[in-house]
Every structure is written in structure tokens, then in C-alpha cells.
Design a protein around this motif. Structure first.
Motif, PDB file in Angstrom:
ATOM      1  N   LEU A  16      37.985  22.384  48.638  1.00 46.98           N
ATOM      2  CA  LEU A  16      38.065  21.076  47.987  1.00 46.98           C
ATOM      3  C   LEU A  16      38.914  21.141  46.719  1.00 46.98           C
ATOM      4  N   VAL A  17      38.647  22.142  45.899  1.00 44.43           N
ATOM      5  CA  VAL A  17      39.367  22.293  44.638  1.00 44.43           C
ATOM      6  C   VAL A  17      40.847  22.553  44.869  1.00 44.43           C
ATOM      7  N   GLY A  18      41.152  23.417  45.821  1.00 40.97           N
ATOM      8  CA  GLY A  18      42.549  23.732  46.111  1.00 40.97           C
ATOM      9  C   GLY A  18      43.326  22.516  46.572  1.00 40.97           C
ATOM     10  N   PHE A  19      42.712  21.715  47.433  1.00 44.84           N
ATOM     11  CA  PHE A  19      43.391  20.515  47.932  1.00 44.84           C
ATOM     12  C   PHE A  19      43.683  19.542  46.793  1.00 44.84           C
ATOM     13  N   VAL A  20      42.687  19.317  45.941  1.00 47.19           N
ATOM     14  CA  VAL A  20      42.861  18.402  44.811  1.00 47.19           C
ATOM     15  C   VAL A  20      43.890  18.953  43.823  1.00 47.19           C
ATOM     16  N   ALA A  21      43.881  20.274  43.620  1.00 47.78           N
ATOM     17  CA  ALA A  21      44.841  20.901  42.713  1.00 47.78           C
ATOM     18  C   ALA A  21      46.265  20.643  43.181  1.00 47.78           C
ATOM     19  N   GLY A  22      46.490  20.789  44.481  1.00 48.88           N
ATOM     20  CA  GLY A  22      47.821  20.539  45.011  1.00 48.88           C
ATOM     21  C   GLY A  22      48.183  19.071  45.021  1.00 48.88           C
ATOM     22  N   LEU A  23      47.214  18.218  45.311  1.00 52.27           N
ATOM     23  CA  LEU A  23      47.461  16.780  45.418  1.00 52.27           C
ATOM     24  C   LEU A  23      47.816  16.157  44.073  1.00 52.27           C
ATOM     25  N   LEU A  24      47.102  16.563  43.003  1.00 54.21           N
ATOM     26  CA  LEU A  24      47.249  15.902  41.713  1.00 54.21           C
ATOM     27  C   LEU A  24      47.809  16.792  40.614  1.00 54.21           C
ATOM     28  N   GLY A  25      48.203  18.010  40.957  1.00 54.33           N
ATOM     29  CA  GLY A  25      48.764  18.891  39.946  1.00 54.33           C
ATOM     30  C   GLY A  25      47.746  19.405  38.962  1.00 54.33           C
ATOM     31  N   LEU A  26      46.472  19.468  39.373  1.00 53.18           N
ATOM     32  CA  LEU A  26      45.399  19.908  38.488  1.00 53.18           C
ATOM     33  C   LEU A  26      44.994  21.332  38.836  1.00 53.18           C
ATOM     34  N   GLY A  27      44.346  21.986  37.883  1.00 54.66           N
ATOM     35  CA  GLY A  27      43.852  23.330  38.169  1.00 54.66           C
ATOM     36  C   GLY A  27      42.583  23.316  38.996  1.00 54.66           C
ATOM     37  N   GLY A  28      41.897  22.185  39.034  1.00 55.83           N
ATOM     38  CA  GLY A  28      40.660  22.080  39.804  1.00 55.83           C
ATOM     39  C   GLY A  28      39.411  22.313  38.989  1.00 55.83           C
ATOM     40  N   SER A  69      49.630  25.989  43.893  1.00 51.84           N
ATOM     41  CA  SER A  69      50.120  24.634  43.670  1.00 51.84           C
ATOM     42  C   SER A  69      51.548  24.643  43.126  1.00 51.84           C
ATOM     43  N   ILE A  70      51.838  25.573  42.215  1.00 51.92           N
ATOM     44  CA  ILE A  70      53.199  25.673  41.656  1.00 51.92           C
ATOM     45  C   ILE A  70      54.211  25.954  42.752  1.00 51.92           C
ATOM     46  N   ARG A  71      53.894  26.885  43.612  1.00 47.94           N
ATOM     47  CA  ARG A  71      54.816  27.230  44.694  1.00 47.94           C
ATOM     48  C   ARG A  71      55.117  26.021  45.568  1.00 47.94           C
ATOM     49  N   ALA A  72      54.069  25.260  45.878  1.00 52.84           N
ATOM     50  CA  ALA A  72      54.247  24.096  46.749  1.00 52.84           C
ATOM     51  C   ALA A  72      55.084  23.019  46.056  1.00 52.84           C
ATOM     52  N   HIS A  73      54.799  22.742  44.785  1.00 54.58           N
ATOM     53  CA  HIS A  73      55.550  21.709  44.061  1.00 54.58           C
ATOM     54  C   HIS A  73      56.982  22.155  43.765  1.00 54.58           C
ATOM     55  N   ALA A  74      57.157  23.438  43.474  1.00 51.39           N
ATOM     56  CA  ALA A  74      58.503  23.941  43.203  1.00 51.39           C
ATOM     57  C   ALA A  74      59.394  23.814  44.434  1.00 51.39           C
ATOM     58  N   SER A  75      58.796  23.981  45.606  1.00 49.33           N
ATOM     59  CA  SER A  75      59.582  23.848  46.844  1.00 49.33           C
ATOM     60  C   SER A  75      60.081  22.425  47.053  1.00 49.33           C
ATOM     61  N   ALA A 236      49.497  19.631  48.046  1.00 45.13           N
ATOM     62  CA  ALA A 236      50.821  19.369  47.478  1.00 45.13           C
ATOM     63  C   ALA A 236      51.706  18.622  48.471  1.00 45.13           C
ATOM     64  N   ARG A 237      51.621  18.986  49.736  1.00 46.76           N
ATOM     65  CA  ARG A 237      52.414  18.287  50.755  1.00 46.76           C
ATOM     66  C   ARG A 237      52.011  16.823  50.842  1.00 46.76           C
ATOM     67  N   CYS A 238      50.704  16.582  50.778  1.00 50.99           N
ATOM     68  CA  CYS A 238      50.218  15.194  50.847  1.00 50.99           C
ATOM     69  C   CYS A 238      50.700  14.375  49.660  1.00 50.99           C
ATOM     70  N   SER A 239      50.767  15.000  48.485  1.00 49.17           N
ATOM     71  CA  SER A 239      51.146  14.259  47.280  1.00 49.17           C
ATOM     72  C   SER A 239      52.563  13.721  47.384  1.00 49.17           C
TER      73      SER A 239
END
Length: 267
Positions: A16-28, A69-75, A236-239
């Protein structure tokens, strides 16, 4: 070792935390702190140590979720690296000092601070209020000052700087998706320095517990970190496929729920 039921719960929390971290750029950490506090108290840890342990463990978990999350957003090229570099020194200094101070602050005060911070963020997003965008460009000095404030507050609430960084960068006319990606990158130095600070400040308090290192619960950290790293990339992909307005609504709803959860914890 902790019971298998707790390990399974930690694994679900991590996803849950990982998904939210990627979706909203948060650490969770905003999700983990109230939930882990309740879990630790249920396990028999006194309330004061439970909140500090939840803060330290959450920051440790954020090292992994923020990295993924950084890796996903950087891509997706949504991380503004000059802004990250400018804020990093202030974030590191503020995060470490606040983590050291937190061990000497009453847990009720920290919980109230956390709840008020989340409620403020929720209100700002729901009302779509934002300060008049600044006409001044980002400056190195401004980024360092903002980093100190964000790092200090984030170490006390374990929110990774995401909520504050997104608001600040939006004020500086950065679009929401770039602000989210940049916020994810800012969360990493906060998580690292905050974790070290909580490990040091809690060393003498929890040294007799074989499963903790300072204010970091090792089994919880390992389980949550494992699944959060996997789930962060999906978030991150969903965001990048959701409209900006919808992301803001999700951001606000999560903030409000976390505020209410922490207030119920105090009741």
C-alpha cells in the motif's frame, strides 16, 4: 522472531505504501506512522516509544520506497534535478537535527503536530487554495531555506517532505507532475538522515530489544521495504496516466484520513 501474522501485515502495508509513494511522490511515512503506532501498541510497546518507533521505522522504509519511486519518475523525466540539488543540503541538515530533537519531545505533541499537518494539507487541496504563484524564479538560497523547513517538519512527522515540497514547488509555478517527481527525489535524503537520527537517539532506549536498532523495528522495516519497492513503480506509472485534478483529490483525501486516524489514536 515476530509472529507470521505480523509479517504478513507488514507485507500488505508495504504494498500500500509503495503504491501511494509512487502515485503521489511521497515517502509513504504519512500512512505508516499512524498504522505502525497502533500495531506497536497492540504488540505491548508503550505509547511514547511506539510513536517514536513508528517514526524511525517509517523513515527507514522510505529509503527503499523513495528510491524505487525516484527511478520510476526519472524514467518519465519528471524529476527537476537542479531543484533537488538545491534543497538537498537544507533537507539533510533539518532532517537530522529534528530527528535528534524528536526523542526528547512528548509523543502526544508529535501526534497532534502530525494530525494538524495532515489536516492543513487536506484543507488546502480540497479548497483548491494555493498562494499566489511567485513571480520570482527558484534560487539556490531559497531552495536551501525551504529544504531546512521541509526536512525538519518531515523528520518530526515522517512524511518524506512530499506534502510540503509539492505545495512549495507548485507555489514556484512547477506543474503538479514535475512537483511530484521532484518531491520523490527530495524524500530520499530526508529518509536517510532521519533514519540515522532516530537510530542514534533511540539507541539507549531500545538497545535491549533484539529486533530493534534504536527507534527502527528491523522485521517491520524488512517486510515493508520489500513489497513497497515492488509497488512503487506501479504507482508511478499510474500517476502519469491520471489527470492533475484527480491526483490532487487523492492527495487531499489521503491527508484527511491520516489526520483523523492520528486523532483517533490520541483518543
Amino acid at each position: 522472531m515476530p509472529d507470521i501474522e505480523w509479517i504478513l501485515l507488514y507485507l500488505v502495508l508495504g504494498a500500500l505504501v509503495g503504491f501511494v509513494a509512487g502515485l503521489l511522490g511521497l515517502g509513504g511515512g504519512g500512512i505508516l506512522v499512524p498504522l505502525l503506532s497502533s500495531i506497536f501498541i497492540y504488540q505491548g510497546i508503550n505509547a511514547d516509544n511506539a510513536i517514536h518507533l513508528a517514526l524511525g521505522t517509517s523513515l527507514a522504509c522510505m529509503i527503499v520506497s523513495s528510491t524505487a519511486s525516484i527511478r520510476a519518475h526519472a524514467s518519465q523525466n519528471t524529476v527537476v534535478w537542479p531543484a533537488v540539488g538545491g534543497m538537498a543540503p537544507g533537507v539533510i541538515a533539518g532532517g537530522f537535527l529534528a530527528a535528534q530533537a524528536a526523542a526528547h519531545i512528548n509523543s502526544v505533541c508529535i501526534a497532534i503536530f502530525f494530525a494538524l499537518l495532515m489536516a492543513t494539507v487536506a484543507g488546502q487541496m480540497f479548497l483548491n487554495w494555493r498562494p499566489e504563484p511567485s513571480s520570482k524564479p527558484l534560487t539556490f538560497r531559497g531552495l536551501i531555506v525551504a529544504g531546512i523547513g521541509i526536512g525538519s517538519v518531515s523528520a518530526l512527522a515522517a512524511v518524506g517532505g512530499g506534502f510540503l515540497a509539492v505545495t512549495y514547488l507548485g507555489y514556484k509555478n512547477m506543474n503538479i507532475k514535475s512537483a511530484i517527481g521532484t518531491s520523490a527525489a527530495i524524500g530520499l535524503p530526508i529518509a536517510i538522515t532521519g533514519t540515522i537520527g532516530y537510530m542514534i537517539s533511540g539507541w539507549s532506549i531500545t538497545l535491549n530489544n533484539p529486533y530493534t536498532v534504536g527507534f527502527v523495528d528491523v522485521p517491520a522495516f524488512l517486510a515493508i521495504a520489500f513489497t513497497s519497492a515492488i509497488a512503487a513503480s506501479y504507482g508511478a506509472r499510474c500517476s502519469h496516466n491520471l489527470p492533475d485534478a484527480f491526483l490532487k483529490k487523492i492527495f487531499a483525501a489521503i491527508s484527511l484520513l491520516l489526520s483523523i486516524k492520528m486523532l483517533l489514536f490520541l483518543a
